[in-house]
Design a protein around this motif. Structure first.
Motif, PDB file in Angstrom:
ATOM      1  N   ARG A  56       8.445 -14.785 -52.249  1.00 40.56           N
ATOM      2  CA  ARG A  56       8.640 -13.860 -53.369  1.00 40.56           C
ATOM      3  C   ARG A  56       7.576 -14.064 -54.435  1.00 40.56           C
ATOM      4  NH1 ARG A  56      14.302 -13.120 -56.812  1.00 40.56           N
ATOM      5  NH2 ARG A  56      13.520 -11.577 -58.299  1.00 40.56           N
ATOM      6  N   ALA A  57       7.240 -15.320 -54.721  1.00 42.50           N
ATOM      7  CA  ALA A  57       6.252 -15.594 -55.767  1.00 42.50           C
ATOM      8  C   ALA A  57       4.828 -15.333 -55.310  1.00 42.50           C
ATOM      9  CB  ALA A  57       6.396 -17.044 -56.239  1.00 42.50           C
ATOM     10  N   PRO A 101      13.670  -8.302 -52.977  1.00 43.75           N
ATOM     11  CA  PRO A 101      13.120  -9.596 -53.396  1.00 43.75           C
ATOM     12  C   PRO A 101      14.150 -10.712 -53.376  1.00 43.75           C
ATOM     13  CG  PRO A 101      13.333  -8.078 -55.253  1.00 43.75           C
ATOM     14  CD  PRO A 101      13.535  -7.277 -54.013  1.00 43.75           C
ATOM     15  N   GLU A 102      15.426 -10.385 -53.620  1.00 42.78           N
ATOM     16  CA  GLU A 102      16.467 -11.415 -53.638  1.00 42.78           C
ATOM     17  C   GLU A 102      16.779 -11.966 -52.252  1.00 42.78           C
ATOM     18  OE1 GLU A 102      16.721  -8.964 -57.227  1.00 42.78           O
ATOM     19  OE2 GLU A 102      16.737  -8.482 -55.087  1.00 42.78           O
ATOM     20  N   ARG A 153       4.849  -2.808 -52.283  1.00 38.82           N
ATOM     21  CA  ARG A 153       6.184  -2.775 -52.886  1.00 38.82           C
ATOM     22  C   ARG A 153       6.231  -1.780 -54.043  1.00 38.82           C
ATOM     23  NH1 ARG A 153       7.707  -5.203 -57.932  1.00 38.82           N
ATOM     24  NH2 ARG A 153       6.188  -6.675 -58.717  1.00 38.82           N
ATOM     25  N   THR A 178       4.716   1.114 -64.203  1.00 43.81           N
ATOM     26  CA  THR A 178       3.968  -0.038 -63.685  1.00 43.81           C
ATOM     27  C   THR A 178       3.195   0.335 -62.431  1.00 43.81           C
ATOM     28  OG1 THR A 178       5.638  -1.552 -64.569  1.00 43.81           O
ATOM     29  CG2 THR A 178       4.152  -2.416 -62.890  1.00 43.81           C
ATOM     30  N   TRP A 205       5.311 -11.129 -52.543  1.00 45.75           N
ATOM     31  CA  TRP A 205       6.006  -9.945 -53.046  1.00 45.75           C
ATOM     32  C   TRP A 205       5.591  -9.585 -54.460  1.00 45.75           C
ATOM     33  CZ3 TRP A 205       9.223  -8.981 -57.166  1.00 45.75           C
ATOM     34  CH2 TRP A 205       9.923  -7.771 -57.153  1.00 45.75           C
ATOM     35  N   SER A 206       5.299 -10.573 -55.270  1.00 43.63           N
ATOM     36  CA  SER A 206       5.035 -10.324 -56.687  1.00 43.63           C
ATOM     37  C   SER A 206       3.813  -9.438 -56.912  1.00 43.63           C
ATOM     38  CB  SER A 206       4.847 -11.658 -57.427  1.00 43.63           C
ATOM     39  OG  SER A 206       3.734 -12.363 -56.897  1.00 43.63           O
ATOM     40  N   TRP A 207       2.876  -9.405 -55.958  1.00 44.21           N
ATOM     41  CA  TRP A 207       1.650  -8.653 -56.202  1.00 44.21           C
ATOM     42  C   TRP A 207       1.341  -7.577 -55.167  1.00 44.21           C
ATOM     43  CZ3 TRP A 207      -1.829  -8.692 -52.259  1.00 44.21           C
ATOM     44  CH2 TRP A 207      -1.754  -9.748 -51.349  1.00 44.21           C
ATOM     45  N   THR A 208       1.994  -7.577 -54.007  1.00 40.98           N
ATOM     46  CA  THR A 208       1.600  -6.631 -52.975  1.00 40.98           C
ATOM     47  C   THR A 208       1.776  -5.189 -53.447  1.00 40.98           C
ATOM     48  OG1 THR A 208       2.051  -5.846 -50.739  1.00 40.98           O
ATOM     49  CG2 THR A 208       3.898  -6.761 -51.933  1.00 40.98           C
TER      50      THR A 208
END
Length: 339
Positions: free
Chosen positions: A260-261, A252-253, A270, A288, A264-267
């Motif tokens: 990222r927001a 993510p970095e 990952r 999680t 990546w945050s919800w897929t």
């Protein structure tokens, strides 16, 4: 009316350009805009190290940087941070030498950046850096987490789409049977491929159980969308496959903050790839991830069982009622005229 084909041709060309634009932004744009943003790294200095080495660590940590986020710790604490994925690499400083410590459990893209940055810092200090990799992963081990996630998605997508096309009408029982079969077979295919690529990969009950959960969640979610939308669900499910691995394959970095927001945050890719990477390195299941795939499975199951009319597989496949009379197989209107 004579101009209608020309208008349709222009509209189709515009639609194609829009699709190319969207997919370009969501796929190739991820790699094109990749750049480090706060990559977590640690510098380790022993408690009894000379003051000048401690000063180097403090200087690194105190230097403002958008690309790297430094943490100063003892060698033992720094390696603990690396083991828990809180940092992507450790620079261990000692009199006259330096060590770059990496981990096979970290996303390969993050490890690559960490090695480049830490090696560059050691070189700038005039020290030769020895690279040490904890829990080393083979090429197959580095590829397996994302590959397994993508293959499970493809298996469910192909199975659900083909069933929707072939079965014009179906009840929830048939769809659930297809989901169960696709889950078992897709996990079997993935496990077989992983064994073929690297027979030393630890495919224990925890790995197999998590693969089954991911496969079932994917297949149920896809079955629910196919049940609601018919083959039109491919317009949603297809792009998800195209963009999600590109996003999930990056740390993510390294992603642009917007990607990222928004992606990546919800897929779910990952969560599956990160958890599989941990499990293959002897780690534990991410709670999680269990929640994410559990909720996906429940939502998909609820949609499959939802009462109501099922979507048509394709409008072109619909049967037009022309009023055929069962007695003489003639349209009713023609029968009345001949009478």
């Amino acid at each position: 009316m004579a101009q209608r084909p020309a208008v349709l041709a222009v509209l189709a060309a515009v639609a194609g350009a829009v699709v190319a634009l969207v997919l370009g932004l969501l796929t190739f744009g991820v790699q094109a805009t990749a750049h480090p943003h706060g990559v977590p790294l640690a510098v380790a200095v022993a408690a009894d190290a000379p003051p000048q080495l401690k000063a180097v660590g403090d200087q690194l940590a105190g230097t403002p940087s958008d690309e790297v986020a430094w943490r100063v710790a003892t060698p033992a604490d720094a390696r603990a941070l690396l083991a828990s994925d809180e940092v992507y690499g450790v620079l261990e400083l000692a009199p006259g030498r330096a060590g770059v410590v990496l981990s096979g459990a970290v996303n390969p893209s993050g490890t690559q950046v960490a090695q480049q940055v830490l090696g560059g810092v050691a070189q700038s200090l005039g020290l030769k850096a020895d690279v040490v990799t904890l829990n080393p992963a083979s090429a197959a081990g580095r590829t397996a987490p994302l590959a397994a996630s993508a293959l499970l998605w493809i298996a469910g997508l192909a199975a659900g789409g083909l069933f929707t096309v072939l079965a014009k009408r179906s009840g929830p029982g048939a769809r659930l049977l297809g989901v169960a079969t696709a889950t078992v077979l897709s996990v079997g295919v993935v496990v077989g491929l992983l064994r073929l690529w690297d027979s030393t990969l630890p495919l224990g009950a925890d790995v197999l159980g998590f693969l089954a959960l991911v496969a079932a969640a994917f297949a149920l979610l896809q079955a629910g969308l196919f049940r609601l939308l018919g083959v039109r669900a491919m317009a949603v499910l297809g792009p998800l496959y195209l963009m999600a691995p590109a996003v999930a394959g990056q740390s993510p970095e390294l992603l642009d903050p917007t990607y990222r927001a928004l992606l990546w945050s919800w897929t779910p890719f990952r969560f599956s790839s990160e958890t599989l990477r941990d499990l293959l390195q002897g780690g534990d299941v991410n709670a999680t991830a269990l929640w994410v795939f559990g909720v996906m499975a429940v939502v998909g199951l609820a949609v499959v069982l939802l009462p109501g009319k099922e979507a048509e597989a394709d409008l072109a496949d619909g049967v037009v009622d022309v009023g055929v009379d069962e007695a003489d197989r003639l349209p009713r209107a023609e029968r009345q005229h001949t009478a």
